[in-house]
Design an enzyme around this catalytic site. Structure first.
Site: not given
Ligand code: NAD
Ligand code: GLY
Length: 360
Positions: A126, A148, A190, A225, A235, A240, A244, A247, A251, A264
């Site tokens: 939990r 998030k 981003e 941020k 949000e 916040r 987006n 997005h 998305h 992404h």
């Molecule tokens: P990811 O985590 O898939 O990383 C991209 C690729 O890089 C993967 O293949 C990973 O294995 C590789 N990688 C990561 N670090 C590495 C390193 N240092 N050296 C070599 N390879 C490495 O993707 P991302 O672009 O980091 O994140 C995208 C995700 O984040 C999406 O799911 C998106 O929805 C999410 N996101 C969330 C928020 C939030 O507020 N929570 C905000 C923006 C994006």
């Molecule tokens: N990436 C959008 C948010 O964190 O609100």
């Protein structure tokens, strides 16, 4: 080895406040820094199949030296791992390793790992604490901050999740050196988003981003941020929601293309172009600003044209399950000029359809 003093940004959320440190070499100091937060005990390092082989041993070693007993949980790299099956599998491995409610999670990887591991921490026993060790540009400038967490559902992106703030974020910029070029470039979607909604100077400076010297740029993004999250954690006020920008359509494209086709940030790049076109029509964004946005995306080899095989209908279908649709109404983020953005309800589905068509 000596390291520069980390850049530091605080997210001010009362008792859920936390610090983000940005510097080279932070992975090695993770154990000592965590001792300020958690007593010795068990923890899970959740990582992926690319990042684990590069960094998990180092992090596990640093944690062991600080008195922790880490269990490494590795998921396959890529967006497809942001799913309930991986949540269940991670929880099962943590139960088997004897982690209880006093344990904590370390998210070691990009945004996929951060969102997944944060959600695992939100639901395990939990809710247990977690820390973020982001290793991509996207995760260092955006996803590791703000709490998030979640996974994708068959019906749409990020539809299963929870707000769960980390206790600490350590952005070790040295990890970015192993990022392949495509993953490096996608992160700038981003960064460009942050610049468009809040910081015209950052937009200009991104034009000469220096891969060998990214700490300050990351800190500027984190500061944007952190301020927005502190003002509107859940949000609810609309502030916040400005994050987006790009997005809604982005998305939709990411889901319609099938997770894994676009990274992404690449899907968000297309979404930014659509949002920028709509901003020209609905918010008076000058043509010159639109052109500069396209130029900047292009500079990072991000896509600005939508291939013919991704049908507009599929994008619209995915978009309708998006959380940004409230009772069939769209809350769309528009910009009237680089550096500022606002939430509008003046964008209709036909407007969005037209913008998607204009991407072809
Ligand atoms: P990811 O985590 O898939 O990383 C991209 C690729 O890089 C993967 O293949 C990973 O294995 C590789 N990688 C990561 N670090 C590495 C390193 N240092 N050296 C070599 N390879 C490495 O993707 P991302 O672009 O980091 O994140 C995208 C995700 O984040 C999406 O799911 C998106 O929805 C999410 N996101 C969330 C928020 C939030 O507020 N929570 C905000 C923006 C994006
Ligand atoms: N990436 C959008 C948010 O964190 O609100």
């Amino acid at each position: 080895m000596t390291h520069a003093t980390p850049e530091s940004v605080d997210v001010q959320l009362g008792e859920r406040s936390y610090r983000i440190l940005i510097a080279r070499g932070l992975l090695d100091s993770a154990g000592d820094r965590l001792r300020e937060l958690f007593p010795a005990g068990k923890c899970a390092i959740i990582t992926d199949s690319n990042v684990g082989p590069l960094y998990a041993n180092r992090v596990a070693g640093a944690l062991s030296n600080a008195g922790y007993t880490p269990t490494v949980v590795t998921v396959p790299a890529g967006e497809k791992s942001k799913c309930m099956e991986q949540v269940e599998s991670a929880c099962d491995q943590m139960i088997a390793a004897g982690l209880d409610r006093k344990a904590f999670v370390v998210a070691l990887g990009g945004g996929v790992v951060g969102d997944l591991a944060g959600f695992v921490a939100a639901v395990y026993y939990r809710g247990i604490p977690y820390v973020q060790l982001p290793t991509t540009i996207i995760s260092q400038v955006d996803s590791s901050v703000g709490g998030k967490t979640g996974v994708n559902a068959a019906g749409g992106k990020n539809l299963i999740g929870s707000f769960h703030q980390p206790r600490l974020v350590l952005a070790d910029v040295a990890t970015l050196e192993t990022l392949p070029a495509r993953e490096y470039n996608e992160g700038f979607a981003e960064v460009i988003k942050h610049a468009i909604i809040r910081d015209a100077q950052l937009f200009d400076d991104t034009g000469h981003a220096d891969r060998a010297n990214l700490s300050h740029m990351i800190a500027r993004n984190v500061a944007i941020k952190a301020r927005i999250v502190a003002a509107d954690e859940h949000e609810t006020t609309g502030e916040r929601a400005l994050l987006n920008f790009g997005h809604t359509v982005g998305h939709g494209i990411e889901a319609a293309a099938g997770y894994g086709r676009y990274l992404h940030g690449e899907a968000i790049s297309l979404g930014i172009v659509a949002a920028s076109l709509l901003s020209m029509r609905k918010a008076g964004l000058p043509q010159q600003d639109h052109d500069r946005i396209l130029e900047r995306l292009h500079q990072f080899h991000l896509p600005v044209k939508l291939p013919a095989d991704i049908a507009t209908e599929s994008i619209l279908a995915a978009l309708k399950t998006d959380k940004k649709f409230a009772q069939g109404k769209i809350r769309f983020v528009l910009s009237s000029g680089i550096g500022s953005a606002f939430l509008s309800d003046a964008v209709t589905l036909p407007d969005i359809t037209e913008a998607i068509e204009a991407l072809r």
